[in-house]
Design a protein around this motif. Sequence first.
Motif, PDB file in Angstrom:
ATOM      1  N   ILE A 174      49.694  43.662  33.621  1.00 23.86           N
ATOM      2  CA  ILE A 174      48.945  42.818  34.558  1.00 23.86           C
ATOM      3  C   ILE A 174      48.046  41.935  33.703  1.00 23.86           C
ATOM      4  N   GLY A 175      48.490  40.700  33.477  1.00 22.65           N
ATOM      5  CA  GLY A 175      47.791  39.834  32.550  1.00 22.65           C
ATOM      6  C   GLY A 175      48.117  40.186  31.113  1.00 22.65           C
ATOM      7  N   SER A 176      47.573  39.409  30.183  1.00 26.22           N
ATOM      8  CA  SER A 176      47.830  39.639  28.763  1.00 26.22           C
ATOM      9  C   SER A 176      46.681  39.069  27.952  1.00 26.22           C
ATOM     10  N   LEU A 177      46.372  39.720  26.848  1.00 27.02           N
ATOM     11  CA  LEU A 177      45.297  39.279  25.966  1.00 27.02           C
ATOM     12  C   LEU A 177      45.888  38.624  24.727  1.00 27.02           C
ATOM     13  N   ALA A 188      42.113  36.046  27.881  1.00 26.12           N
ATOM     14  CA  ALA A 188      43.282  36.313  28.719  1.00 26.12           C
ATOM     15  C   ALA A 188      44.202  35.102  28.678  1.00 26.12           C
ATOM     16  N   GLN A 189      45.490  35.340  28.496  1.00 22.94           N
ATOM     17  CA  GLN A 189      46.439  34.242  28.402  1.00 22.94           C
ATOM     18  C   GLN A 189      46.756  33.687  29.790  1.00 22.94           C
ATOM     19  N   SER A 190      46.678  32.358  29.900  1.00 22.36           N
ATOM     20  CA  SER A 190      46.854  31.709  31.204  1.00 22.36           C
ATOM     21  C   SER A 190      48.278  31.798  31.722  1.00 22.36           C
ATOM     22  N   THR A 191      49.260  31.901  30.838  1.00 22.34           N
ATOM     23  CA  THR A 191      50.660  31.884  31.257  1.00 22.34           C
ATOM     24  C   THR A 191      51.247  33.279  31.445  1.00 22.34           C
ATOM     25  N   ALA A 192      50.457  34.317  31.242  1.00 18.02           N
ATOM     26  CA  ALA A 192      50.977  35.686  31.359  1.00 18.02           C
ATOM     27  C   ALA A 192      51.221  36.046  32.822  1.00 18.02           C
ATOM     28  N   PRO A 193      52.128  37.003  33.076  1.00 19.23           N
ATOM     29  CA  PRO A 193      52.367  37.436  34.454  1.00 19.23           C
ATOM     30  C   PRO A 193      51.117  38.042  35.092  1.00 19.23           C
ATOM     31  N   HIS A 194      50.894  37.716  36.342  1.00 18.70           N
ATOM     32  CA  HIS A 194      49.782  38.278  37.137  1.00 18.70           C
ATOM     33  C   HIS A 194      48.410  37.963  36.527  1.00 18.70           C
ATOM     34  N   THR A 195      48.302  36.793  35.906  1.00 14.04           N
ATOM     35  CA  THR A 195      47.020  36.409  35.316  1.00 14.04           C
ATOM     36  C   THR A 195      45.921  36.303  36.364  1.00 14.04           C
ATOM     37  N   ASP A 196      46.264  35.771  37.536  1.00 21.69           N
ATOM     38  CA  ASP A 196      45.267  35.627  38.602  1.00 21.69           C
ATOM     39  C   ASP A 196      44.719  36.984  39.031  1.00 21.69           C
ATOM     40  N   ILE A 197      45.597  37.972  39.093  1.00 17.78           N
ATOM     41  CA  ILE A 197      45.151  39.322  39.464  1.00 17.78           C
ATOM     42  C   ILE A 197      44.221  39.883  38.399  1.00 17.78           C
ATOM     43  N   TYR A 198      44.581  39.662  37.145  1.00 22.11           N
ATOM     44  CA  TYR A 198      43.742  40.163  36.050  1.00 22.11           C
ATOM     45  C   TYR A 198      42.374  39.486  36.052  1.00 22.11           C
TER      46      TYR A 198
END
Length: 356
Positions: A174-177, A188-198
């Motif tokens: 959920i998101g990525s650093l 937090a990386q903007s293009t990672a999956p579920h960034t908005d949730i993170y």
Amino acid sequence: MDGVQYKADNQTNELFKHNTGEASFVFHDYPQRAIVASIFIIASIVGTCGNSLVILAVILSRKLRNATNAFVVNLSCADILTSLIIPWNAVALLSRSGWPISPWVCSWAAGVLFLCVGSSLYSMALIGLNRLVLITRPKQMYNQIYNDKTLIIWIGSTWIIPFCIAIVPPLCKIGSLGYNSKYSSCSAQSTAPHTDIYDAIMALGLYPLPFVLIIISYVKIFLYVRSHTRTMTVRVSKDASNEAEKDMVVTIKDPNRSSTKDVFKKRQMQITKNMFYVVCAYFVCFTPYGLCLLIDSSDPAIPYTAALVLINGCINPFLYGTKHPMFKEVFKHMLRCNLNQIPEQSSLLRVFTGRN
């Protein structure tokens, strides 16, 4: 290779935003990036030096060793780690071709940064709770709640909770650093999956919970002090109505016991007020960033509000040095190199100064 990789990531990010219709803000303006990077570097130097003084003061003086200052030292440790990590963000901002070294360094720096900032927030919240219990509850209850064993649990929670909020979600995809090409930072990386949730987890987990705890603690302290003041005023009025009886009571009653209790209460209230200045700095520094995470149109303000968050770690030591009476005294002797004048010297300092 890394520069080529992150240029490709930036192009992917632009394409993603174009396809989804999102705002295409990217922190490209290099002079602005240099300004933010300069703020980071200054905050790193000042924060490291200032918070080191706080920790050293507690090491050198037994007078500063109490439950409240255990949380203060924990706060300073978190702020020192933050100060040591933020230069990596300066590197990211000043690099013109993306992240210049191995990607895992940026991911690691982002994780430690979020963890330490979260620990700072929860440390300030527990300082407020500590003052509430100290002032409004019997000393025996306070000692039971804040003994050596429970202090380990309290302080441990200031690291475990942020770890669950900031580190666990990316581990669960959920998101990525890592390097964020949108802001040229390690975050937090903007293009990672579920960034908005993170982002929502971070904004709601790291800010509102400490905020609520702080508000409740200091409001209750205020109400208690107001009630206590009114009670004392009524008691003094009743005593003054019969001067002869008052004189007799003063003669019989042990004046030292009463005055000692009053002095203790007054001192604790002064310390609490000074700690409240720390909380005010917390609100000023953290609120803009927390709001930006929740407002989509606030992207251009995020680099500056993030810098404001990191500045908070520099402010706290100055507040202790100018407002907290015990820290102020120890700081004065430390900065003047008059270590022999430090009150209630620790065994380590006594060995160092040759007094043992």
